[in-house]
Design a protein around this motif. Structure first.
Motif, PDB file in Angstrom:
ATOM      1  N   ARG A   1      38.091 -32.608  36.195  1.00  0.00           N
ATOM      2  CA  ARG A   1      39.259 -31.888  36.304  1.00  0.00           C
ATOM      3  C   ARG A   1      40.565 -32.522  36.001  1.00  0.00           C
ATOM      4  N   GLU A   2      40.734 -33.800  36.394  1.00  0.00           N
ATOM      5  CA  GLU A   2      41.718 -34.673  36.202  1.00  0.00           C
ATOM      6  C   GLU A   2      42.002 -34.807  34.627  1.00  0.00           C
TER       7      GLU A   2
ATOM      8  N   GLU B   1      56.626 -23.267  49.294  1.00  0.00           N
ATOM      9  CA  GLU B   1      55.671 -22.365  48.358  1.00  0.00           C
ATOM     10  C   GLU B   1      54.985 -23.377  47.367  1.00  0.00           C
ATOM     11  N   ALA B   2      53.684 -23.039  47.232  1.00  0.00           N
ATOM     12  CA  ALA B   2      52.969 -23.709  46.399  1.00  0.00           C
ATOM     13  C   ALA B   2      51.577 -23.236  46.200  1.00  0.00           C
ATOM     14  N   ALA B   3      51.339 -22.509  45.119  1.00  0.00           N
ATOM     15  CA  ALA B   3      49.948 -21.953  44.641  1.00  0.00           C
ATOM     16  C   ALA B   3      49.121 -22.828  44.080  1.00  0.00           C
ATOM     17  N   TYR B   4      48.807 -23.793  44.803  1.00  0.00           N
ATOM     18  CA  TYR B   4      48.146 -24.904  43.988  1.00  0.00           C
ATOM     19  C   TYR B   4      46.536 -24.536  43.555  1.00  0.00           C
ATOM     20  N   TYR B   5      46.088 -23.430  44.085  1.00  0.00           N
ATOM     21  CA  TYR B   5      44.895 -23.162  43.680  1.00  0.00           C
ATOM     22  C   TYR B   5      44.656 -22.007  42.796  1.00  0.00           C
ATOM     23  N   VAL B   6      45.881 -21.760  41.995  1.00  0.00           N
ATOM     24  CA  VAL B   6      45.895 -20.688  40.969  1.00  0.00           C
ATOM     25  C   VAL B   6      45.791 -21.179  39.775  1.00  0.00           C
ATOM     26  N   GLU B   7      46.425 -22.420  39.212  1.00  0.00           N
ATOM     27  CA  GLU B   7      46.219 -22.760  37.841  1.00  0.00           C
ATOM     28  C   GLU B   7      46.380 -24.437  37.954  1.00  0.00           C
ATOM     29  N   PRO B   8      45.615 -24.981  36.902  1.00  0.00           N
ATOM     30  CA  PRO B   8      45.828 -26.336  36.823  1.00  0.00           C
ATOM     31  C   PRO B   8      46.846 -27.021  35.954  1.00  0.00           C
ATOM     32  N   GLY B   9      48.022 -27.101  36.839  1.00  0.00           N
ATOM     33  CA  GLY B   9      49.166 -27.569  36.309  1.00  0.00           C
ATOM     34  C   GLY B   9      49.448 -28.770  36.134  1.00  0.00           C
TER      35      GLY B   9
ATOM     36  N   GLU C   1      36.825 -33.213  18.069  1.00  0.00           N
ATOM     37  CA  GLU C   1      35.580 -32.262  18.300  1.00  0.00           C
ATOM     38  C   GLU C   1      35.175 -32.537  19.876  1.00  0.00           C
ATOM     39  N   GLN C   2      35.005 -33.884  20.438  1.00  0.00           N
ATOM     40  CA  GLN C   2      34.729 -34.249  21.575  1.00  0.00           C
ATOM     41  C   GLN C   2      35.520 -33.804  22.640  1.00  0.00           C
ATOM     42  N   THR C   3      36.928 -33.939  22.138  1.00  0.00           N
ATOM     43  CA  THR C   3      38.289 -33.540  23.024  1.00  0.00           C
ATOM     44  C   THR C   3      38.152 -32.145  23.303  1.00  0.00           C
ATOM     45  N   VAL C   4      37.946 -31.288  22.334  1.00  0.00           N
ATOM     46  CA  VAL C   4      37.832 -29.933  22.292  1.00  0.00           C
ATOM     47  C   VAL C   4      36.844 -29.373  23.332  1.00  0.00           C
ATOM     48  N   GLN C   5      35.707 -29.949  23.153  1.00  0.00           N
ATOM     49  CA  GLN C   5      34.444 -29.675  24.011  1.00  0.00           C
ATOM     50  C   GLN C   5      34.780 -29.999  25.263  1.00  0.00           C
ATOM     51  N   ARG C   6      35.142 -31.355  25.613  1.00  0.00           N
ATOM     52  CA  ARG C   6      35.712 -31.468  27.082  1.00  0.00           C
ATOM     53  C   ARG C   6      36.582 -30.585  27.555  1.00  0.00           C
ATOM     54  N   PHE C   7      37.484 -30.287  26.665  1.00  0.00           N
ATOM     55  CA  PHE C   7      38.611 -29.215  27.185  1.00  0.00           C
ATOM     56  C   PHE C   7      37.844 -27.825  27.558  1.00  0.00           C
ATOM     57  N   GLU C   8      37.095 -27.387  26.841  1.00  0.00           N
ATOM     58  CA  GLU C   8      36.333 -26.035  26.963  1.00  0.00           C
ATOM     59  C   GLU C   8      35.552 -26.116  28.136  1.00  0.00           C
ATOM     60  N   THR C   9      34.764 -27.302  28.370  1.00  0.00           N
ATOM     61  CA  THR C   9      34.027 -27.567  29.655  1.00  0.00           C
ATOM     62  C   THR C   9      34.793 -27.731  30.851  1.00  0.00           C
ATOM     63  N   GLY C  10      36.027 -28.297  30.713  1.00  0.00           N
ATOM     64  CA  GLY C  10      36.947 -28.428  31.911  1.00  0.00           C
ATOM     65  C   GLY C  10      37.460 -27.356  32.628  1.00  0.00           C
ATOM     66  N   TRP C  11      37.940 -26.337  31.330  1.00  0.00           N
ATOM     67  CA  TRP C  11      38.507 -25.102  31.784  1.00  0.00           C
ATOM     68  C   TRP C  11      37.517 -24.266  32.498  1.00  0.00           C
ATOM     69  N   THR C  12      36.254 -24.387  32.061  1.00  0.00           N
ATOM     70  CA  THR C  12      35.135 -23.491  32.585  1.00  0.00           C
ATOM     71  C   THR C  12      34.802 -23.903  33.733  1.00  0.00           C
ATOM     72  N   ASN C  13      34.982 -25.223  34.338  1.00  0.00           N
ATOM     73  CA  ASN C  13      34.522 -25.778  35.637  1.00  0.00           C
ATOM     74  C   ASN C  13      35.791 -25.737  36.598  1.00  0.00           C
ATOM     75  N   TYR C  14      37.058 -25.616  36.021  1.00  0.00           N
ATOM     76  CA  TYR C  14      38.244 -25.539  36.862  1.00  0.00           C
ATOM     77  C   TYR C  14      38.117 -24.467  37.762  1.00  0.00           C
TER      78      TYR C  14
END
Length: 606
Positions: free
Chosen positions: A560-561, A450-458, A591-604
């Motif tokens: 994403r990684e 069982e593997a829900a790999y497309y559900v969340e970036p874990g 601040e750069q880390t936060v911006q990358r995080f937000e972009t990464g979450w949006t693009n995930y």
């Protein structure tokens, strides 16, 4: 003359007859070859022809006309697909092959792609496209299609089939409607997986798959055969005696199990099984498909609820555990139904208290025992051969030594949600090769995870894990590193070498420092997620992002990684700061880390 065997699988053999020869399918975007489709081709084989035509044209730029074999001009070079007269004339009999067995062969300037029905020919096409042409399907939206206007082939001669005849790495909660084609191209799709079949549309090739599993389902089915609503009031002795009282079995969660030594329980289970088989066979006949082969009679999902009556306890003491009563029960039911249902297998789980095999009792030939991890007892970060997992490693081997039919019902892939606070930099890539080889060495023939790999970036490298698993379930003895290199190059482009260095660094730190059952530890106490880890990861991802155009697909995948690392860094920021010397700060731009995080979450997107 050089002969290339596409995959050295368990049945990989050179075929008799005419010697395989090299050929060239296209020169400078022009081909003389036609694709010859066999008479009376199935829908799946016609789909295979469409797939072959599509990718060969995209690779070479040449148009490959599709013709019926009977209409092929005499002497014209051809790619013969399916159960062709040409293949039969060379002594090849696809009807003698298994349903997933394939043949790829060059002969007299022609190419043969054939296999057993219903899926062998389709798998021959995909195997040829991957191994000889260089096409790959890395996730449901990412494919590698090389540009090769001139396409020479070495001599090819192979007959092969997958090592595991059930290969299920899927999600019990459904999946996107476009997921099926990705799995088919990687030889990992079964029609009876819960993947939203009603949404597949007309493109889905009918007849390729039929239900493998019969009623009532695949896990925790005791109560579907003998249910408390029908029997507990009048026959409480049918249910497990626990701490001096009978516990009813209402559903998959129990709360009790069955009394496996009671003769009426065995009789009622066999009667209900015959009912299920009759319903499934009638439904299959009405739909023109083969009936199911596997019927699951598996314990309810309760840990300490096995029967403690005198008869059950006597077997437990003799056999050294709860697997003794379970196997004796399954053997009795299997023997009872075998005259009426000689072609079915009864499947049960070696799960929780039934994981260790019995001392003396042996499963019948029509019983398949699927060993199953229990979520929290196997260290998912290390291969089974690691000392942390030696108990499970040895249990699987022991079942393989005593049982004629064994499989894996492996739940340890269901690990994405361990940390609800943030994704964690970790991976199972390092486990797949040795673990799947161990399963194959133990004689396992089915695999279920069982593997829900497309559900969340874990975690990191989720897509690599699943693509790698798909290929190793077909052949667990393939070298792993070339597969990893193929995926990384196709997925991350010019950043692939840097991502491979990050993968090596991540797995090295985990192996050296992660405690047993790391994923159950408090997040800020994970020892490898220290300042040095984040400094190294930041440097590597800065380098990786510099290798690819900012808005390219490869850049999105790199981000994403990195999103997983940024998530952990932001969450652990306060704990990292507390360990710093006075009057110093973390060497990261928050601040750069936060911006990358937000972009990464949006693009995930999954």
């Amino acid at each position: 003359m050089k002969t290339v065997v596409l995959m050295a699988l368990s049945l990989g053999v050179l075929l008799p007859g005419i010697r395989a020869q090299p050929l060239t399918l296209a020169r400078e975007g022009v081909t003389a070859y036609r694709i010859a489709q066999a008479a009376a081709a199935t829908e799946g084989e016609r789909f295979a022809v469409r797939e072959l035509t599509n990718f060969l044209t995209r690779v070479t730029g040449a148009a490959f006309p599709v013709v019926a074999e009977a209409e092929l001009p005499p002497g014209a070079p051809a790619i013969y697909v399916g159960w062709t007269a040409y293949a039969a004339g060379l002594g090849l009999d696809p009807a003698a092959l298994g349903e997933e067995e394939w043949i790829v062969r060059t002969a007299d300037g022609n190419l043969i792609l054939s296999g057993g029905r219903p899926r062998g020919t389709l798998y021959a096409v995909y195997e040829f496209l991957e191994q000889a042409v260089g096409c790959h399907w890395l996730d449901r939206a990412t494919e590698v299609v090389p540009r090769r206007p001139t396409l020479p082939l070495d001599a090819l001669d192979v007959r092969a089939r997958p090592t595991f005849w059930q290969r299920w790495v899927g999600c019990p909660h459904g999946s996107p409607a476009d997921h099926w084609l990705f799995l088919v191209r990687n030889k990992n799709y079964r029609h009876d997986q819960p993947l939203g079949f009603g949404r597949l549309g007309e493109e889905f090739p009918q007849g390729l798959f039929s239900s493998l599993h019969g009623r009532p389902g695949t896990t925790h089915t005791f109560s579907d055969f003998v249910n408390a609503r029908d029997w507990f009031e009048t026959h409480p002795e049918y249910f497990a005696l626990v701490d001096g009282r009978r516990l009813p079995a209402h559903d998959a969660s129990g709360p009790g199990q069955l009394c496996l030594t009671h003769p009426d329980v065995r009789r009622l289970t066999a009667e209900k099984l015959r009912e299920f088989v009759a319903l499934d066979r009638a439904e299959a006949a009405a739909n023109g498909v083969p009936p199911p082969r596997l019927y699951h009679i598996t314990q309810n999902d309760r840990y300490r609820a096995h029967c403690e009556c005198e008869a059950c306890r006597a077997i437990v003491e003799r056999e050294g555990g709860e697997s003794g009563p379970l196997i004796e029960f399954l053997n009795a039911v299997a023997e009872a139904v075998e005259p009426d249902c000689p072609d079915i297998l009864l499947v049960t789980l070696a799960y929780n208290l039934t994981q260790p095999p019995p001392k003396t009792v042996r499963p019948r030939a029509n019983v398949l025992v699927a060993w199953c991890d229990v979520y929290s007892k196997c260290d998912v970060l290390r291969p089974l051969r690691h000392p942390y997992n030696r108990l499970h490693h040895d249990q699987i081997k022991a079942w393989g030594d005593i049982a004629p039919r064994v499989g894996i019902g492996d739940d340890y892939w269901l690990t994405l949600g361990y940390y609800s606070e943030f994704p964690v930099p970790w991976t199972m890539v390092q486990c797949l090769g040795p673990d799947l080889r161990h399963y194959a060495d133990a004689g396992c023939e089915t695999y279920h995870a069982e593997a829900a790999y497309y559900v969340e970036p874990g975690k990191n490298f989720i897509d690599l894990e699943y693509w790698l698993a798909f290929h190793l379930l077909v052949d667990p003895y393939r070298p792993v590193e070339p597969l990893i290199d193929t995926f990384l190059a196709g997925y991350y482009g010019a950043a692939a070498p840097v991502l491979k260095r990050y993968l090596a660094y991540l797995t090295e730190r985990i192996d050296r420092e992660a405690p047993f059952l790391m994923l159950r530890h408090t997040p800020y106490r994970l020892p490898y997620l220290d300042l040095a880890f984040f400094e190294t990861a930041t440097r590597l991802f800065d380098e990786a992002q510099a290798q690819v155009p900012p808005d390219s697909p490869a850049a999105v995948r790199v981000l994403r990684e990195r999103f997983v690392v940024d998530s952990a860094l932001l969450y652990l920021w306060p704990w990292l700061e507390r360990k710093l010397p006075a009057a110093t700060s973390l060497p990261f731009d928050r601040e750069q880390t936060v911006q990358r995080f937000e972009t990464g979450w949006t693009n995930y997107e999954r």
